[in-house]
Design an enzyme around this catalytic site. Structure first.
Site, PDB file in Angstrom:
ATOM      1  N   GLU A 133       1.352  17.687 -31.982  1.00 26.22           N
ATOM      2  CA  GLU A 133       2.336  18.666 -32.441  1.00 26.22           C
ATOM      3  C   GLU A 133       3.753  18.214 -32.051  1.00 26.22           C
ATOM      4  OE1 GLU A 133       0.320  23.006 -32.428  1.00 26.22           O
ATOM      5  OE2 GLU A 133       0.653  22.194 -30.448  1.00 26.22           O
ATOM      6  N   LYS A 167      10.403  28.781 -23.771  1.00 26.43           N
ATOM      7  CA  LYS A 167       9.077  28.160 -23.794  1.00 26.43           C
ATOM      8  C   LYS A 167       9.127  26.814 -24.520  1.00 26.43           C
ATOM      9  CE  LYS A 167       4.652  27.590 -23.290  1.00 26.43           C
ATOM     10  NZ  LYS A 167       3.638  28.486 -23.856  1.00 26.43           N
ATOM     11  N   ARG A 189      -6.288  12.956 -31.389  1.00 28.87           N
ATOM     12  CA  ARG A 189      -5.967  13.911 -32.448  1.00 28.87           C
ATOM     13  C   ARG A 189      -4.475  13.855 -32.801  1.00 28.87           C
ATOM     14  NH1 ARG A 189      -9.731  17.233 -29.243  1.00 28.87           N
ATOM     15  NH2 ARG A 189      -7.968  17.949 -27.992  1.00 28.87           N
ATOM     16  N   ALA A 249      -4.854  27.398 -20.162  1.00 26.16           N
ATOM     17  CA  ALA A 249      -6.281  27.396 -20.465  1.00 26.16           C
ATOM     18  C   ALA A 249      -6.651  26.009 -20.956  1.00 26.16           C
ATOM     19  CB  ALA A 249      -6.617  28.446 -21.520  1.00 26.16           C
ATOM     20  N   LYS A 277      -3.994  24.876 -33.906  1.00 28.55           N
ATOM     21  CA  LYS A 277      -2.775  24.095 -33.714  1.00 28.55           C
ATOM     22  C   LYS A 277      -1.937  24.123 -34.994  1.00 28.55           C
ATOM     23  CE  LYS A 277      -3.824  22.537 -29.559  1.00 28.55           C
ATOM     24  NZ  LYS A 277      -4.307  21.155 -29.377  1.00 28.55           N
TER      25      LYS A 277
END
Length: 297
Positions: A260, A179, A257, A128, A76
């Site tokens: 981003e 994206k 966690r 995924a 990441k």
């Protein structure tokens, strides 16, 4: 690539990294896999079965004896600095570093840790998901888009004939911003704690379209050639996913966690301000994601 080993290495055997490692292994190009935690092997599962990538996962950069021709970086963005010792050990002046991360700032983030070789951004298109047992569930076809340049050709050759197809894009900027719009809208799942089924709600669909249109204006100011139809196409893709489909930033939130948020959402605010574009929805979304990630509280 040279004939010496290792020719290919991969840093970060998470969901994306495991998928790429499995694709390479199936084609007889098993990479050296590097990560934080020791593991005997990696496992990729899909509807057809599973692929086992033999380990071990290396955990000590000091144990790397020689550089690689191609390094995939699949950590990441919040872990890029921590991956610096691996890049130092694996990269030479001619090593191609392919960055399998989100965002439109991959080169800027990774180049300081490489050794002068080409740093290749990419767009990862496949869903995924890491599973509780440590395996990875691939829920669609694996595909990467990279710039159409010599470094991109190296990656395309490495993955030639594998389950992970590679598209060489002449207009990579437009692809990567498209994206980014998708990733930005996925941030709404973090704020609701819901999966893709939420996009079936008319109110969420309306909010998503407004947010995506705001992001689109910034993308165009950055030079992306994206049409008016893109926001609705992205919303349609969310609505077409299985309702239980998650996203990496939601998984990070559920696991406590760091998120981003800056490279997926905050970048729209930053680039918008640079162009004098008002981004009220982005301002709100990025602020709430930053608080969810970084606290306090």
């Amino acid at each position: 690539m040279t004939a010496e080993e290792p020719t290919i290495a991969l840093i970060g055997p998470g969901a994306i990294g495991t998928t790429v490692a499995a694709a390479l292994h199936e084609a007889g190009r098993t990479p050296v896999v590097c990560g934080r935690s020791p593991r005997a092997q990696l496992e990729l599962r899909d509807d057809a079965g599973s692929v086992i990538v033999p380990g071990p996962v290396r955990t000590d950069p000091a144990g790397i004896a020689r550089t690689a021709d191609l390094v995939f970086v699949a950590v990441k963005t919040t872990q890029t600095e921590a991956a610096a010792p691996w890049l130092s050990a694996l990269c030479g002046a001619e090593t191609v570093v392919c960055v399998l991360q989100n965002g439109v700032e991959q080169e800027e983030l990774v180049s300081p840790y490489a050794k002068g070789g080409p740093v290749l951004p990419s767009v990862v298109w496949f869903p995924a998901q890491a599973q509780p047992d440590g395996s990875v569930w691939l829920r669609g076809d694996a595909r990467l888009t990279v710039p159409d340049n010599p470094a991109g050709a190296v990656v395309a050759e490495a993955l030639r004939g594998t389950r992970c197809s590679v598209e060489l894009a002449a207009d990579f900027k437009s692809v990567t911003w498209r994206k980014l719009l998708q990733n930005a809208a996925a941030g709404l799942m973090v704020l609701t704690g819901r999966r893709t089924g939420m996009f079936a709600r008319p109110d969420i669909a309306e909010l998503s379209l407004a947010y995506l249109r705001e992001c689109l204006e910034v993308a165009r100011a950055e030079g992306a050639a994206l049409g008016d139809e893109v926001p609705r196409e992205i919303l349609g893709s969310f609505q077409a996913y299985p309702p239980d489909m998650g996203t990496s930033i939601l998984a990070d939130r559920e696991a406590g966690r760091p998120l981003e948020w800056d490279i997926r959402n905050g970048v729209v605010v930053r680039r918008g301000r640079a162009h004098g574009i008002s981004t009220p929805i982005s301002d709100l979304v990025a602020t709430l994601l930053a608080a969810a990630s970084d606290g306090p509280g």
